[in-house]
Design an enzyme around this catalytic site. Structure first.
Site, PDB file in Angstrom:
ATOM      1  N   CYS A 172       2.197  -8.527   0.676  1.00 50.09           N
ATOM      2  CA  CYS A 172       3.262  -9.125  -0.125  1.00 50.09           C
ATOM      3  C   CYS A 172       3.557 -10.542   0.308  1.00 50.09           C
ATOM      4  O   CYS A 172       3.405 -10.897   1.467  1.00 50.09           O
ATOM      5  CB  CYS A 172       4.566  -8.367   0.062  1.00 50.09           C
ATOM      6  N   ARG A 201      -3.609 -13.230  -0.460  1.00 48.36           N
ATOM      7  CA  ARG A 201      -3.219 -12.125   0.415  1.00 48.36           C
ATOM      8  C   ARG A 201      -3.421 -10.764  -0.256  1.00 48.36           C
ATOM      9  O   ARG A 201      -3.337  -9.742   0.416  1.00 48.36           O
ATOM     10  CB  ARG A 201      -1.754 -12.279   0.829  1.00 48.36           C
ATOM     11  N   TRP A 232       2.450  -5.853  -2.891  1.00 47.23           N
ATOM     12  CA  TRP A 232       1.319  -4.960  -2.647  1.00 47.23           C
ATOM     13  C   TRP A 232       1.962  -3.612  -2.348  1.00 47.23           C
ATOM     14  O   TRP A 232       2.550  -3.413  -1.291  1.00 47.23           O
ATOM     15  CB  TRP A 232       0.505  -5.470  -1.456  1.00 47.23           C
ATOM     16  N   ASN A 291       9.289  -7.876   2.151  1.00 50.74           N
ATOM     17  CA  ASN A 291       7.957  -7.525   2.670  1.00 50.74           C
ATOM     18  C   ASN A 291       8.144  -6.478   3.750  1.00 50.74           C
ATOM     19  O   ASN A 291       9.013  -6.642   4.608  1.00 50.74           O
ATOM     20  CB  ASN A 291       7.280  -8.742   3.322  1.00 50.74           C
ATOM     21  N   GLY A 292       7.333  -5.446   3.740  1.00 48.42           N
ATOM     22  CA  GLY A 292       7.410  -4.446   4.806  1.00 48.42           C
ATOM     23  C   GLY A 292       7.804  -3.083   4.274  1.00 48.42           C
ATOM     24  O   GLY A 292       7.666  -2.794   3.078  1.00 48.42           O
ATOM     25  N   GLU A 322     -20.100  -4.234  10.326  1.00 47.99           N
ATOM     26  CA  GLU A 322     -19.431  -5.332   9.629  1.00 47.99           C
ATOM     27  C   GLU A 322     -20.134  -5.614   8.294  1.00 47.99           C
ATOM     28  O   GLU A 322     -19.476  -5.882   7.291  1.00 47.99           O
ATOM     29  CB  GLU A 322     -19.406  -6.565  10.549  1.00 47.99           C
ATOM     30  N   LYS A 375     -18.358  -5.386   4.641  1.00 47.11           N
ATOM     31  CA  LYS A 375     -18.341  -6.471   3.644  1.00 47.11           C
ATOM     32  C   LYS A 375     -18.806  -5.949   2.296  1.00 47.11           C
ATOM     33  O   LYS A 375     -18.196  -6.213   1.282  1.00 47.11           O
ATOM     34  CB  LYS A 375     -19.266  -7.622   4.047  1.00 47.11           C
ATOM     35  N   GLU A 417     -16.202  -3.610   0.711  1.00 50.11           N
ATOM     36  CA  GLU A 417     -14.964  -4.323   0.361  1.00 50.11           C
ATOM     37  C   GLU A 417     -15.082  -5.090  -0.954  1.00 50.11           C
ATOM     38  O   GLU A 417     -14.193  -5.034  -1.777  1.00 50.11           O
ATOM     39  CB  GLU A 417     -14.638  -5.378   1.434  1.00 50.11           C
ATOM     40  N   HIS A 456     -30.006  12.493  13.449  1.00 50.16           N
ATOM     41  CA  HIS A 456     -28.979  13.493  13.732  1.00 50.16           C
ATOM     42  C   HIS A 456     -28.102  13.759  12.517  1.00 50.16           C
ATOM     43  O   HIS A 456     -27.006  14.303  12.660  1.00 50.16           O
ATOM     44  CB  HIS A 456     -28.132  13.039  14.929  1.00 50.16           C
ATOM     45  N   LYS A 480      -4.858  -9.226   2.296  1.00 49.38           N
ATOM     46  CA  LYS A 480      -5.081 -10.034   3.493  1.00 49.38           C
ATOM     47  C   LYS A 480      -3.862  -9.834   4.370  1.00 49.38           C
ATOM     48  O   LYS A 480      -2.774  -9.633   3.859  1.00 49.38           O
ATOM     49  CB  LYS A 480      -5.173 -11.498   3.052  1.00 49.38           C
TER      50      LYS A 480
HETATM   51  N1  HGA Z   1       7.628  -1.480   0.594  1.00 51.44           N
HETATM   52  C1  HGA Z   1       7.740  -2.470  -0.416  1.00 51.44           C
HETATM   53  C2  HGA Z   1       7.081  -3.770   0.004  1.00 51.44           C
HETATM   54  C3  HGA Z   1       5.626  -3.558   0.316  1.00 51.44           C
HETATM   55  C4  HGA Z   1       4.944  -4.658   1.102  1.00 51.44           C
HETATM   56  O1  HGA Z   1       5.533  -5.377   1.916  1.00 51.44           O
HETATM   57  N2  HGA Z   1       3.612  -4.781   0.981  1.00 51.44           N
HETATM   58  O2  HGA Z   1       2.878  -5.735   1.716  1.00 51.44           O
HETATM   59  C5  HGA Z   1       7.189  -1.976  -1.735  1.00 51.44           C
HETATM   60  O3  HGA Z   1       6.375  -1.039  -1.805  1.00 51.44           O
HETATM   61  O4  HGA Z   1       7.592  -2.528  -2.753  1.00 51.44           O
END
Ligand code: HGA
Length: 616
Positions: free
Chosen positions: A2, A27, A74, A100-101, A488, A492, A495, A511, A611
């Protein structure tokens, strides 16, 4: 993950906020939104998908205002949807927040709020914050005090920005586990989760410390620390920030970053060595003023990281054990933090992260600091990151801002840093003669030139990748120090091209995974000039005997000896053993890149990924 942008000005800030969000796109995110104070009311717009979708929506239904907050989300709690997108607002619409979080105790808080009759419009954890603010808002108390009161109820990690319609020229920013920077303008100020988003409007920044709350106004910013005391924010001028948001002549950030590797590897090692007459010497103090004394005592190294950085740590294990004679274990951060790991005597705890904000790595470091490690070291690409601030010692890689979600230059500069760490440990423990030190550093100095040579084979690697587009699976093989390089490579490919790829130490094939090998299973192997080449050759014969299609990246010095009729054999320059993991990484990056481009995936922002993984 986020991103947060906020602005307080005397002009309409919508454009600034949207440009800020665009600069945070790298990000990774799934939805975006903005809220502005206009004529004593808060107006909001939110959309799912890219920032451009939000821009288009705003063209149809414009909003404006001189104070506002914006966000790229995100999802962690609740699917990506308009309702779950930030900013979240109080029921009567007087407060808007971006977050964020994760709020870990949101369910319990939500239940209490629902019992009080408050209804929720999203599935997010974030929404509890705005309702708690509205529920306890005291109009006689100040903006900051009202926010503080709610913070004491929250458990988890958050970076927050709050606006309130009654404070049209102010916003409050909070840092608790998720970074927040303040950007200073003239008669206007900004906040963000990342300096990059604000570079069009300022190059003067302060970084909030853990637990800080800041009241950001038009002409002044007042900050309070965890204990509630007013604290002075140091303003740093980022003069030399190259604007990483431009792709230059490249089609994708990832491609640009792959091609930047000769330069950034060189920058990284030059910052860690000095010429001493005819000798090159490693600058042990680059890790910290007291690094030499600490390193001389180290009896064990524990490397803790996630994803690509974890692979760098796996390579480092080979180097440190071989050249410094010190035992090493490498752990995944999200695992070790929930395990009672035994700490060997005099262990150096090394964390590795591109952003320095990786939630699991940071949490593991914080735990380690409370335990009986000899010392902690962070290898990181961001000098003012939480990881660097909190570790005892640090080494900043000189990769520059990495925009592509799939890490490339961060990895090879981490490897470069690990060679310097290896030599610093060996030197501090008197395990390294001056001649050997000089010889190894001379070899390291060859890396940029050899990387450049592989990059010049780009077109051929592109051709090699062409018929790979139809594949659904791939096995990557390497032995010894090349096994993490194979890991790695597989990471890549999966991803960015979404092709299922796994990596194995080649000796493990029989194995189990050999059962997968048939005409539809391509095998990608890295074959450097080392003592394991013959062993690898036998493993590849086993694959060939079962009809597996081989793609082999082989060192020029041994390409003639390798008795394999690989359908796709790709010869690269002869590479000294020490730097082979760095050089052999490059063709695998280019290969994945070209496969993804041909598949038409979103190379820089692959689906579901972000990111700087700032949530657990
Ligand atoms: N938990 C919040 C924010 C998510 C977040 O920081 N993502 O990087 C949500 O789900 O909206």
């Amino acid at each position: 993950m986020c991103g947060i942008v906020g602005a307080v000005a005397k002009r309409d800030v919508l454009g600034i906020l949207l440009e800020g969000l665009k600069r945070l796109e790298y990000r990774g995110y799934d939805s975006a939104g903005v809220a502005l104070i206009h004529d004593g009311k808060i107006e909001r717009s939110r959309t799912v998908g890219k920032v451009n979708t939000l821009v288009e929506a705003l063209k149809k239904a414009p909003i404006s205002g001189s104070t506002g907050v914006a966000h790229t989300r995100w999802a962690t709690h609740g699917e990506p949807s308009v309702k779950n997108a930030h900013p979240h607002m109080s029921t009567v619409g007087d407060i808007a927040i971006v977050h964020n979080g994760i709020i870990e105790n949101f369910a319990e808080l939500k239940e209490k709020l629902i019992k009080k009759g408050i209804s929720f419009s999203s599935q997010t954890d974030t929404e509890v914050i705005v309702h708690l603010l509205a529920d306890s808002w005291d109009h006689k108390a100040g903006f900051v005090d009202n926010v503080k009161k709610v913070l004491s109820k929250l458990k988890g990690a958050y970076g927050l920005c709050v606006i309130h319609k009654d404070y049209p020229d102010q916003m409050v920013a909070v840092r608790s586990g998720s970074p927040i920077v303040i950007g200073y303008g003239i008669g206007e100020n900004f906040i963000s989760s990342d300096t990059l988003s604000l570079l069009p409007v300022t190059n003067r920044f302060s970084y909030l410390d853990e637990g800080d709350i800041a009241l950001v106004g038009l002409d002044n910013v007042v900050a309070y620390d965890q204990s509630g005391q007013e604290t002075t924010l140091v303003i740093e001028e980022l003069d030399s920030v190259k604007d990483a948001a431009s792709k230059g002549r490249f089609k994708h950030y990832m491609q640009k970053e792959i091609f930047e590797q000769p330069e950034v590897i060189e920058n990284t090692f030059s910052s860690g060595i000095f010429e001493d007459g005819d000798h090159r010497s490693v600058l042990v103090e680059r890790f910290g003023a007291n690094a030499k004394a600490l390193f001389s005592e180290v009896e064990h190294v524990r490397i803790v990281a996630c994803g690509t950085s974890y692979h760098a740590g796996m390579v480092a294990k080979f180097w440190i054990e071989k050249y410094a004679g010190i035992s090493v274990d490498v752990e995944i951060a999200s695992e070790i933090r929930y395990r009672e790991a035994v700490i060997p005597k005099k262990s150096l705890f090394v964390t590795v992260s591109q952003s320095g904000e990786t939630a699991d790595t940071l949490a593991a470091l914080r735990q380690a600091k409370k335990k009986r490690y000899l010392s902690t070291l962070a290898i990181c690409n961001v000098a003012n990151s939480s990881l660097v601030r909190e570790a005892d010692l640090s080494f900043i890689t000189e990769a520059g801002i990495e925009m592509g979600v799939a890490s490339t230059k961060a990895f090879t500069t981490q490897l470069t840093a690990f060679i310097l760490l290896t030599l610093s440990l060996a030197k501090s423990q008197n395990q390294l003669t001056k001649e050997k030190e000089s010889e190894l550093l001379k070899t390291l100095q060859e890396a940029p030139k050899l990387v450049k040579k592989v990059l010049s084979l780009d077109k051929e690697i592109e051709r090699l990748s062409m018929d790979f587009v139809e594949k659904h699976h791939a096995l990557f093989l390497g032995r010894g120090v090349q096994y993490p390089v194979a890991l790695e490579g597989a990471l890549k490919l999966k991803e960015i091209s979404y092709i299922h790829a796994e990596a194995y130490p080649a000796g493990e094939l029989k194995h189990g995974p050999l059962a997968l090998v048939d005409r539809d299973m391509p095998i990608i192997a890295v074959a450097p000039n080392d003592m394991l080449l013959e062993k690898l050759e036998s493993n590849l014969q086993e694959v060939q005997a079962r009809g597996g299609e081989l793609y082999v990246f082989v060192d020029h010095a041994v390409s003639e000896n390798l008795n394999i009729a690989a359908k796709h054999s790709f010869v690269i320059e002869a590479v000294p053993e020490l730097i082979a993991p760095i050089v052999f990484t490059i063709p695998l990056q280019l290969f994945s890149y070209h496969v993804a481009v041909q598949k038409g995936t979103d190379v820089d922002q692959p689906r579901n990924l972000a990111k700087s993984v700032t949530v657990e």
